[in-house]
Motif scaffolding. Sequence first.
Motif, PDB file in Angstrom:
ATOM      1  N   SER A 126       0.820  -1.215   0.000  1.00 54.47           N
ATOM      2  CA  SER A 126       0.000   0.000   0.000  1.00 54.47           C
ATOM      3  C   SER A 126       0.850   1.259   0.000  1.00 54.47           C
ATOM      4  CB  SER A 126      -0.937   0.002   1.201  1.00 54.47           C
ATOM      5  OG  SER A 126      -1.873  -1.056   1.107  1.00 54.47           O
ATOM      6  N   VAL A 178       1.492   4.206  -3.043  1.00 51.42           N
ATOM      7  CA  VAL A 178       1.393   5.657  -2.872  1.00 51.42           C
ATOM      8  C   VAL A 178       2.676   6.336  -3.346  1.00 51.42           C
ATOM      9  CG1 VAL A 178       1.222   7.517  -1.169  1.00 51.42           C
ATOM     10  CG2 VAL A 178      -0.267   5.524  -0.988  1.00 51.42           C
ATOM     11  N   ARG A 214       0.238  12.812   2.686  1.00 48.50           N
ATOM     12  CA  ARG A 214      -0.632  11.700   2.292  1.00 48.50           C
ATOM     13  C   ARG A 214      -0.261  10.425   3.047  1.00 48.50           C
ATOM     14  NH1 ARG A 214      -1.303   9.270  -3.842  1.00 48.50           N
ATOM     15  NH2 ARG A 214      -2.857   7.661  -3.321  1.00 48.50           N
ATOM     16  N   GLN A 235      -2.580   8.399   5.838  1.00 47.16           N
ATOM     17  CA  GLN A 235      -3.031   7.029   5.606  1.00 47.16           C
ATOM     18  C   GLN A 235      -2.378   6.002   6.527  1.00 47.16           C
ATOM     19  OE1 GLN A 235      -3.206   7.442   0.799  1.00 47.16           O
ATOM     20  NE2 GLN A 235      -3.595   5.419   1.607  1.00 47.16           N
ATOM     21  N   PHE A 236      -1.107   6.236   6.857  1.00 44.34           N
ATOM     22  CA  PHE A 236      -0.350   5.193   7.544  1.00 44.34           C
ATOM     23  C   PHE A 236       0.266   5.642   8.869  1.00 44.34           C
ATOM     24  CE2 PHE A 236       0.035   4.655   2.902  1.00 44.34           C
ATOM     25  CZ  PHE A 236      -0.636   3.452   2.749  1.00 44.34           C
TER      26      PHE A 236
END
Length: 276
Positions: free
Chosen positions: A20, A24, A236, A240-241
């Motif tokens: 993932s 990105v 980003r 997300q992480f």
Amino acid sequence: MAKTAIGPDEMGRRYDQSASITDVMNEGQVHLAYWYGREDTTPLREASRRITGKVVDALGLRPGERVLDAGCGLGLPALDVAEATGAHVTGVTVSQAEVDAATKRAAEARMQEQVRYQRADFMALPFPDASFDAVLAMESLVHAPDLDQALRELHRVLRPGGRVGLVEYTLESEAAGLEVEEFFGNLGLGNVLTMQGWIEAFAKAGFAVEEYTQCGPRVFGMGPKYIEAARGIRERVVAQFGTEAYEGLEGGLAGFFEISAGRVGYVVAAFGKVRG
């Protein structure tokens, strides 16, 4: 360099975990990038696609040919190959997360009839003999627990006269140092050979080298550009992480290119099947 002890299941797990964030970072690609110089402002995604273009040119792929992408990653190279050449591409990876992401990408591009992906180990491929006209091996053979076995499998599934396009790390010299060996080994990169070492390994499996280009200074020599690309997606990635994941990404890139600079090269090569 000593071979990695990491097997396909563990390697698949690692790529499942990283798929993932890698997507990105480089939008469908797992391999490195090619810039013409520090002043080249090409985005990472497009600079990475230059590597795919180089191996396509080296292989001379033709419409309708059957191509195996051995270690297909997140799927974009196979789509680029199919679109540029008219070939039919089958991608394999030991990561189910990569298969899922790649299959979704092919469907979105409406190319699922021309490109397909499946979970499989290139050490024991689920295809009959002489199934393919060409093989792409883009930064994948470096992971093989048994390089000789991996090359025998690629030889087996290629038709007579078929060819392999290799994109891979190379040692600049045998004296690159134990520090490099240990660092790369911990990443599961156990087959980092000199160019002569790659030629000898392929020859043992029944291949002859047809072409090779050393791109190291324009790939590993551009470490700051990868850091710049990571910083460009910081918000980003954090969203997300999490912050820890981003710090791991940037720190990992910095260490990777610091240890590699001047010691590790990067080759694009073509090998032809000459026996069997």
